[in-house]
Design an enzyme around this catalytic site. Structure first.
Site, PDB file in Angstrom:
ATOM      1  N   ASP A  30       0.651  -1.567   0.009  1.00 14.37           N
ATOM      2  CA  ASP A  30       0.136  -0.039   0.507  1.00 14.37           C
ATOM      3  C   ASP A  30       0.924   1.270  -0.263  1.00 14.37           C
ATOM      4  O   ASP A  30       1.932   1.561   0.466  1.00 14.37           O
ATOM      5  CB  ASP A  30      -1.030  -0.185   1.056  1.00 14.37           C
ATOM      6  CG  ASP A  30      -1.620   1.289   0.991  1.00 14.37           C
ATOM      7  OD1 ASP A  30      -3.686   1.002   0.790  1.00 14.37           O
ATOM      8  OD2 ASP A  30      -1.992   2.294   1.096  1.00 14.37           O
ATOM      9  N   ILE A  31       0.607   2.116  -0.320  1.00 13.53           N
ATOM     10  CA  ILE A  31       1.114   3.368  -0.785  1.00 13.53           C
ATOM     11  C   ILE A  31       0.856   3.990   0.246  1.00 13.53           C
ATOM     12  O   ILE A  31       2.120   5.545   0.889  1.00 13.53           O
ATOM     13  CB  ILE A  31       1.103   3.750  -2.367  1.00 13.53           C
ATOM     14  CG1 ILE A  31       1.945   5.452  -2.665  1.00 13.53           C
ATOM     15  CG2 ILE A  31      -0.253   5.199  -1.692  1.00 13.53           C
ATOM     16  CD1 ILE A  31       1.386   5.327  -3.990  1.00 13.53           C
ATOM     17  N   ASN A  86     -12.897  -3.211   2.222  1.00 15.16           N
ATOM     18  CA  ASN A  86     -13.979  -2.481   2.611  1.00 15.16           C
ATOM     19  C   ASN A  86     -14.807  -2.295   1.350  1.00 15.16           C
ATOM     20  O   ASN A  86     -14.069  -2.801   0.033  1.00 15.16           O
ATOM     21  CB  ASN A  86     -13.838  -0.481   2.831  1.00 15.16           C
ATOM     22  CG  ASN A  86     -12.508  -0.540   3.533  1.00 15.16           C
ATOM     23  OD1 ASN A  86     -13.187  -0.982   4.911  1.00 15.16           O
ATOM     24  ND2 ASN A  86     -11.564  -0.377   3.140  1.00 15.16           N
ATOM     25  N   GLU A  94     -12.276   2.665  -1.574  1.00 17.36           N
ATOM     26  CA  GLU A  94     -11.873   4.657  -2.412  1.00 17.36           C
ATOM     27  C   GLU A  94     -11.644   4.213  -3.802  1.00 17.36           C
ATOM     28  O   GLU A  94     -11.969   5.324  -4.684  1.00 17.36           O
ATOM     29  CB  GLU A  94     -10.679   4.899  -1.419  1.00 17.36           C
ATOM     30  CG  GLU A  94     -11.620   5.794   0.163  1.00 17.36           C
ATOM     31  CD  GLU A  94      -9.363   5.865   0.575  1.00 17.36           C
ATOM     32  OE1 GLU A  94      -8.740   6.416   0.092  1.00 17.36           O
ATOM     33  OE2 GLU A  94     -10.204   6.814   1.760  1.00 17.36           O
ATOM     34  N   VAL A  95     -11.028   2.772  -3.594  1.00 16.64           N
ATOM     35  CA  VAL A  95     -10.658   2.594  -5.184  1.00 16.64           C
ATOM     36  C   VAL A  95     -11.378   1.282  -5.495  1.00 16.64           C
ATOM     37  O   VAL A  95     -11.732   0.301  -4.991  1.00 16.64           O
ATOM     38  CB  VAL A  95      -9.054   1.690  -5.350  1.00 16.64           C
ATOM     39  CG1 VAL A  95      -9.019   1.929  -6.205  1.00 16.64           C
ATOM     40  CG2 VAL A  95      -8.192   3.039  -4.885  1.00 16.64           C
ATOM     41  N   HIS A  99     -10.409  -5.159  -3.634  1.00 13.70           N
ATOM     42  CA  HIS A  99      -8.478  -4.826  -2.877  1.00 13.70           C
ATOM     43  C   HIS A  99      -9.093  -5.787  -1.118  1.00 13.70           C
ATOM     44  O   HIS A  99      -9.923  -4.919  -0.683  1.00 13.70           O
ATOM     45  CB  HIS A  99      -8.013  -4.574  -2.870  1.00 13.70           C
ATOM     46  CG  HIS A  99      -8.479  -2.648  -2.606  1.00 13.70           C
ATOM     47  ND1 HIS A  99      -9.296  -2.472  -3.186  1.00 13.70           N
ATOM     48  CD2 HIS A  99      -8.103  -2.452  -1.984  1.00 13.70           C
ATOM     49  CE1 HIS A  99      -9.590  -1.674  -2.693  1.00 13.70           C
ATOM     50  NE2 HIS A  99      -9.258  -0.806  -1.429  1.00 13.70           N
ATOM     51  N   HIS A 101      -6.646  -5.850   2.629  1.00 16.40           N
ATOM     52  CA  HIS A 101      -5.168  -4.740   2.303  1.00 16.40           C
ATOM     53  C   HIS A 101      -4.982  -6.369   4.290  1.00 16.40           C
ATOM     54  O   HIS A 101      -5.914  -6.901   4.792  1.00 16.40           O
ATOM     55  CB  HIS A 101      -6.209  -4.024   3.686  1.00 16.40           C
ATOM     56  CG  HIS A 101      -6.318  -2.702   2.335  1.00 16.40           C
ATOM     57  ND1 HIS A 101      -5.803  -1.180   2.687  1.00 16.40           N
ATOM     58  CD2 HIS A 101      -8.062  -2.188   2.352  1.00 16.40           C
ATOM     59  CE1 HIS A 101      -6.500  -0.746   2.514  1.00 16.40           C
ATOM     60  NE2 HIS A 101      -7.877  -1.883   1.900  1.00 16.40           N
TER      61      HIS A 101
HETATM   62  P1  5GP Z   1     -10.371   1.299   0.148  1.00 10.57           P
HETATM   63  O1  5GP Z   1     -10.377   2.864   0.789  1.00 10.57           O
HETATM   64  O2  5GP Z   1     -10.639   1.556  -1.461  1.00 10.57           O
HETATM   65  O3  5GP Z   1      -9.799  -0.362   0.835  1.00 10.57           O
HETATM   66  O4  5GP Z   1      -8.365   1.436  -0.256  1.00 10.57           O
HETATM   67  C1  5GP Z   1      -7.200   1.928  -1.032  1.00 10.57           C
HETATM   68  C2  5GP Z   1      -6.069   1.855  -0.312  1.00 10.57           C
HETATM   69  O5  5GP Z   1      -5.285   2.160  -1.827  1.00 10.57           O
HETATM   70  C3  5GP Z   1      -5.508   2.547   0.361  1.00 10.57           C
HETATM   71  O6  5GP Z   1      -5.683   1.838   1.687  1.00 10.57           O
HETATM   72  C4  5GP Z   1      -4.797   3.829  -0.588  1.00 10.57           C
HETATM   73  O7  5GP Z   1      -3.272   4.080   0.730  1.00 10.57           O
HETATM   74  C5  5GP Z   1      -4.060   2.547  -1.033  1.00 10.57           C
HETATM   75  N1  5GP Z   1      -3.527   3.447  -2.764  1.00 10.57           N
HETATM   76  C6  5GP Z   1      -4.500   4.627  -3.298  1.00 10.57           C
HETATM   77  N2  5GP Z   1      -3.297   4.911  -4.125  1.00 10.57           N
HETATM   78  C7  5GP Z   1      -2.638   3.811  -4.629  1.00 10.57           C
HETATM   79  C8  5GP Z   1      -1.313   3.838  -5.843  1.00 10.57           C
HETATM   80  O8  5GP Z   1      -1.287   4.548  -6.631  1.00 10.57           O
HETATM   81  N3  5GP Z   1      -0.891   2.557  -5.303  1.00 10.57           N
HETATM   82  C9  5GP Z   1      -0.579   2.023  -3.949  1.00 10.57           C
HETATM   83  N4  5GP Z   1       0.261   1.097  -3.879  1.00 10.57           N
HETATM   84  N5  5GP Z   1      -1.402   2.004  -3.390  1.00 10.57           N
HETATM   85  C10 5GP Z   1      -2.416   3.338  -3.162  1.00 10.57           C
END
Ligand code: 5GP
Ligand code: ZN
Length: 116
Positions: A30-31, A86, A94-95, A99, A101
């Site tokens: 994760d970034i 999520n 968010e994405v 996925h 975590h």
């Molecule tokens: P969500 O909130 O959708 O469950 O989690 C999205 C995750 O993707 C977040 O923890 C965020 O830090 C990670 N993320 C967003 N953009 C990028 C990216 O460009 N590269 C990587 N490696 N992680 C990302």
């Protein structure tokens, strides 16, 4: 999916620190890590969330969990780990590409959720 962030990472159009890949899933750091180990395990095929999965997705869902265990061990989370998925607006996703975590390290990750 042309403009999906994780599809772009899957295609190599956006760089990532990849730690694993097989026929169904891939995984990368994760970034913005929330714990010392914070990996994302992602289906290669575009699936939005658990809100859209069908019985045909069971192999990829099983693979995500099986791989999580292996990746946690390989990345130094030897005494356990947490898997978080999520989903949608209520789930805080968010994405919009499914996925998991995988978070851990050498200290407990903490309470599951803050109670309201
Ligand atoms: P969500 O909130 O959708 O469950 O989690 C999205 C995750 O993707 C977040 O923890 C965020 O830090 C990670 N993320 C967003 N953009 C990028 C990216 O460009 N590269 C990587 N490696 N992680 C990302
Ligand atoms: Zn996608």
């Amino acid at each position: 999916m042309e403009n999906c962030l994780f599809c772009k990472i899957a295609r190599g159009e956006i760089p990532s620190r990849k730690v694993y890949e097989d026929d169904l899933v891939f995984a990368f750091h994760d970034i913005n890590p929330a714990r010392p180990m914070h990996l994302l395990v992602v289906p290669k095929r575009h699936i939005v969330s658990l809100q859209t999965v069908t019985a045909g997705d069971e192999p990829v869902l099983g693979r995500m969990l099986a791989v999580s265990r292996r990746l946690a061990e390989e990345n130094g989370s030897l005494e356990g780990f947490r898997v978080i998925i999520n989903n949608g607006r209520i789930g805080g996703q968010e994405v919009p590409h499914l996925h998991a975590h995988v978070v851990g390290g050498t200290e407990p990750v903490g309470p599951m959720l803050k109670r309201n």
